[in-house]
Design a protein around this motif. Structure first.
Motif, mmCIF file in Angstrom:
data_model
loop_
_atom_site.group_PDB
_atom_site.id
_atom_site.type_symbol
_atom_site.label_atom_id
_atom_site.label_comp_id
_atom_site.label_asym_id
_atom_site.label_seq_id
_atom_site.Cartn_x
_atom_site.Cartn_y
_atom_site.Cartn_z
ATOM 1 N N MET A 168 28.588 17.626 -6.713
ATOM 2 C CA MET A 168 27.862 17.382 -7.759
ATOM 3 C C MET A 168 26.822 16.331 -7.425
ATOM 4 S SD MET A 168 29.190 15.559 -11.610
ATOM 5 C CE MET A 168 30.146 14.488 -10.579
ATOM 6 N N LEU A 169 25.722 16.342 -7.837
ATOM 7 C CA LEU A 169 24.647 15.599 -8.059
ATOM 8 C C LEU A 169 24.477 14.847 -9.237
ATOM 9 C CD1 LEU A 169 22.121 17.599 -5.828
ATOM 10 C CD2 LEU A 169 23.883 16.141 -4.860
ATOM 11 N N ARG A 170 24.282 13.631 -9.165
ATOM 12 C CA ARG A 170 23.923 13.073 -10.277
ATOM 13 C C ARG A 170 23.258 11.671 -10.303
ATOM 14 N NH1 ARG A 170 29.280 12.349 -13.658
ATOM 15 N NH2 ARG A 170 27.874 11.619 -15.067
ATOM 16 N N GLY A 171 22.478 11.269 -11.367
ATOM 17 C CA GLY A 171 21.810 9.831 -11.304
ATOM 18 C C GLY A 171 20.945 9.885 -12.572
ATOM 19 N N GLY A 172 20.015 8.870 -12.520
ATOM 20 C CA GLY A 172 18.848 8.601 -13.389
ATOM 21 C C GLY A 172 17.816 7.777 -12.997
ATOM 22 N N PHE A 173 16.658 7.662 -13.650
ATOM 23 C CA PHE A 173 15.522 7.115 -13.358
ATOM 24 C C PHE A 173 14.730 6.949 -14.535
ATOM 25 C CE2 PHE A 173 14.998 11.427 -12.637
ATOM 26 C CZ PHE A 173 13.818 11.952 -13.499
ATOM 27 N N PRO A 174 13.875 5.694 -14.618
ATOM 28 C CA PRO A 174 12.978 5.454 -15.904
ATOM 29 C C PRO A 174 11.971 6.258 -15.786
ATOM 30 C CG PRO A 174 12.841 3.745 -14.032
ATOM 31 C CD PRO A 174 13.715 4.608 -13.707
ATOM 32 N N VAL A 175 11.715 6.765 -17.090
ATOM 33 C CA VAL A 175 10.578 7.628 -17.297
ATOM 34 C C VAL A 175 9.301 7.078 -17.716
ATOM 35 C CG1 VAL A 175 9.537 9.702 -18.534
ATOM 36 C CG2 VAL A 175 11.846 9.946 -18.008
ATOM 37 N N ASN A 176 9.410 5.719 -18.339
ATOM 38 C CA ASN A 176 8.516 4.528 -18.690
ATOM 39 C C ASN A 176 9.363 3.419 -19.028
ATOM 40 O OD1 ASN A 176 9.288 5.094 -21.611
ATOM 41 N ND2 ASN A 176 7.816 6.931 -21.350
ATOM 42 N N ALA A 177 8.579 2.437 -19.543
ATOM 43 C CA ALA A 177 9.198 1.203 -19.959
ATOM 44 C C ALA A 177 10.132 1.655 -21.167
ATOM 45 C CB ALA A 177 8.330 0.496 -20.433
ATOM 46 N N LYS A 178 10.103 2.589 -22.078
ATOM 47 C CA LYS A 178 10.963 2.735 -23.457
ATOM 48 C C LYS A 178 11.798 3.932 -23.152
ATOM 49 C CE LYS A 178 7.227 1.065 -26.191
ATOM 50 N NZ LYS A 178 6.449 1.423 -27.483
ATOM 51 N N ALA A 179 12.074 4.645 -21.979
ATOM 52 C CA ALA A 179 12.983 5.752 -21.812
ATOM 53 C C ALA A 179 13.557 5.887 -20.443
ATOM 54 C CB ALA A 179 12.292 7.264 -22.371
ATOM 55 N N ASN A 180 14.811 6.368 -20.286
ATOM 56 C CA ASN A 180 15.326 6.453 -19.011
ATOM 57 C C ASN A 180 15.954 8.058 -19.036
ATOM 58 O OD1 ASN A 180 14.720 3.975 -18.140
ATOM 59 N ND2 ASN A 180 16.891 3.152 -18.762
ATOM 60 N N LEU A 181 15.806 8.784 -17.764
ATOM 61 C CA LEU A 181 16.292 10.020 -17.945
ATOM 62 C C LEU A 181 17.441 10.183 -16.951
ATOM 63 C CD1 LEU A 181 15.324 13.131 -18.632
ATOM 64 C CD2 LEU A 181 14.517 13.299 -16.412
ATOM 65 N N THR A 182 18.581 10.743 -17.649
ATOM 66 C CA THR A 182 19.783 10.774 -16.472
ATOM 67 C C THR A 182 19.846 12.324 -16.575
ATOM 68 O OG1 THR A 182 21.150 10.870 -18.867
ATOM 69 C CG2 THR A 182 20.873 8.890 -17.691
ATOM 70 N N TYR A 183 20.489 12.805 -15.280
ATOM 71 C CA TYR A 183 20.804 14.250 -15.090
ATOM 72 C C TYR A 183 22.304 14.232 -14.263
ATOM 73 C CZ TYR A 183 19.538 12.917 -10.274
ATOM 74 O OH TYR A 183 19.579 12.499 -9.142
ATOM 75 N N ALA A 184 22.975 15.446 -14.211
ATOM 76 C CA ALA A 184 23.795 15.775 -13.475
ATOM 77 C C ALA A 184 24.048 17.225 -13.161
ATOM 78 C CB ALA A 184 25.312 15.426 -14.164
ATOM 79 N N VAL A 185 23.863 17.879 -12.279
ATOM 80 C CA VAL A 185 24.357 19.139 -11.781
ATOM 81 C C VAL A 185 25.520 19.262 -10.761
ATOM 82 C CG1 VAL A 185 21.537 19.704 -12.088
ATOM 83 C CG2 VAL A 185 22.460 18.923 -9.871
ATOM 84 N N TYR A 186 25.976 20.597 -10.992
ATOM 85 C CA TYR A 186 27.103 20.762 -10.181
ATOM 86 C C TYR A 186 27.376 22.112 -9.968
ATOM 87 C CZ TYR A 186 29.516 21.980 -14.596
ATOM 88 O OH TYR A 186 29.582 22.632 -15.969
ATOM 89 N N VAL A 187 28.377 22.553 -8.891
ATOM 90 C CA VAL A 187 29.008 23.765 -8.566
ATOM 91 C C VAL A 187 30.397 23.679 -8.392
ATOM 92 C CG1 VAL A 187 28.260 23.619 -5.956
ATOM 93 C CG2 VAL A 187 28.655 25.921 -7.304
ATOM 94 N N SER A 188 31.148 24.675 -9.013
ATOM 95 C CA SER A 188 32.584 24.458 -8.786
ATOM 96 C C SER A 188 33.116 25.720 -8.246
ATOM 97 C CB SER A 188 33.224 24.284 -10.210
ATOM 98 O OG SER A 188 34.641 24.216 -10.171
ATOM 99 N N ALA A 189 34.143 25.768 -7.452
ATOM 100 C CA ALA A 189 34.986 26.861 -6.980
ATOM 101 C C ALA A 189 36.096 27.270 -7.657
ATOM 102 C CB ALA A 189 35.308 26.621 -5.369
ATOM 103 N N ILE A 190 36.638 28.451 -7.581
ATOM 104 C CA ILE A 190 37.817 28.671 -8.248
ATOM 105 C C ILE A 190 38.812 28.259 -7.382
ATOM 106 C CG2 ILE A 190 38.004 31.108 -7.009
ATOM 107 C CD1 ILE A 190 39.013 31.899 -9.686
#
Length: 361
Positions: A168-190
């Motif tokens: 999984m890759l995840r994190g976040g960063f500020p878009v501007n002074a009033k908003a932050n963006l968070t994300y997570a992407v992943y791949v799973s095996a059976i």
């Protein structure tokens, strides 16, 4: 000859699936040892053992169920960029037989997650191992019995896999002074190596926007199953903590071929009152609804979902005896074509944290 080749190919496919799961566990077991050898003891943070324990009485349609569980969490930091973390669940569920007699039932052991995190930079963390599936927010943020205000699970919780084995890759960063963006992407095996370590072969992600000024977060989740019917699941979530009130609000909507539904809950702590006894009181409530999907009622119930369209309302009263110990109670009512019944919950929850070492001076 052709039949033998086909049979051999099928066997190799099953073996490959087991090998992929074994590789994940091998990385988790060997990587920490390698990292310890590469990290100076003088700058190593302290490992911590934390978690929660609880005892509950769940009375569903007049049937009493005793539930005792402990959920230890291990945090093992290795330098400034590496972290090993895991959570296990030991739970006993006991009921009287229909014809009477003493309480009895199974004691289960589950590994919710066991992962290695690498903090690449302030905006990206790389995770390998078994991790909580980032679909919605309840599974990752609100599931622990100490954190949740109502001990009953939301009806739609089984619509997505609770744990995944992969990366999984995840994190976040500020878009501007009033908003932050968070994300997570992943791949799973059976993984079918063990009943308590199962996972599905899928990919997915979650994207959210957090507004610090209003303390509001909204986001969306998506999951693609890469086995069997190759179905899709998606959902939306929100979380809000107003600055002037001791109020927590959460909500989720999820949809898949197994069904769809939503829940909205809130918890209000009376911390604004002067009386110490009153400040320890918390009121909670939840409204939710489930709509049946493309699977039969027996299959739905086997997954932990209702077997028919269902509505439910629940109200709770919690009391914090002191820091780390609280008494919980709630009453709910469920309505469906399979019948209406009451839901009662009484219990006590304890939170603990134990440092596993001494800080270097």
């Amino acid at each position: 000859m052709k039949l033998s080749v086909t049979k051999l190919a099928r066997q190799w496919s099953r073996i490959s699936a087991s090998l992929r799961a074994a590789h994940v566990l091998l990385v988790f077991c060997l990587l920490p040892a390698f990292l310890v050898a590469q990290t100076s003891s003088s700058d190593s943070p302290i490992p911590v053992l934390s978690g929660s324990a609880g005892y509950f009485n769940f009375v569903t349609a007049g049937q009493n169920q005793l539930n005792a569980q402990i959920n230890p969490v291990l945090l093992l930091p290795l330098g400034d960029r590496w972290l090993v973390e895991s959570r296990a669940e030991f739970q006993g569920v006991f009921q009287r037989p229909p014809d009477g007699g003493p309480y009895g039932g199974p004691v289960s052991k589950n590994l919710d997650y066991a992962q290695v995190d690498y903090i690449a930079n302030p905006y990206l963390t790389v995770t390998v191992g078994r991790f909580l599936t980032p679909f919605g927010i309840f599974n990752e943020r609100l599931y622990p019995i100490w954190i949740r205000s109502l001990q009953q699970d939301p009806l739609i919780l089984p619509l997505s896999a609770e744990s995944s084995d992969g990366a999984m890759l995840r994190g976040g960063f500020p878009v501007n002074a009033k908003a932050n963006l968070t994300y997570a992407v992943y791949v799973s095996a059976i993984s079918t190596v063990h009943n308590n370590l199962q996972s599905e072969r899928n990919v997915g992600g979650r994207l959210g926007v957090y507004l610090p000024g209003s303390r509001l977060e909204v986001g969306a989740s998506w999951q693609k199953l890469l086995q069997d019917g190759r179905t899709n699941a998606f959902g939306f979530y929100s979380a809000w903590q107003p600055q002037r009130l001791p109020l927590n609000m959460h909500g989720e909507y999820a949809r898949s071929n197994q069904g769809s539904g939503y829940w909205v809950d809130g918890a209000y702590r009376l911390s604004q009152f002067r009386q110490k006894a009153v400040r320890r009181i918390e009121f909670a409530g939840r409204a939710e609804q489930f709509f049946s999907g493309q699977i039969g009622s027996d299959e739905a119930e086997a997954l932990g979902l209702p077997g028919a369209n269902t509505r439910e309302g629940e109200f709770g009263l919690n009391y914090y005896l002191h820091d780390g110990l609280k008494a919980v109670s709630s009453y709910g009512r469920q309505f469906s074509s399979n019948g209406n019944f009451n839901l009662w919950t009484f219990g006590i929850v304890y939170r603990f944290m134990v440092p596993l070492g001494r800080a270097e001076q």
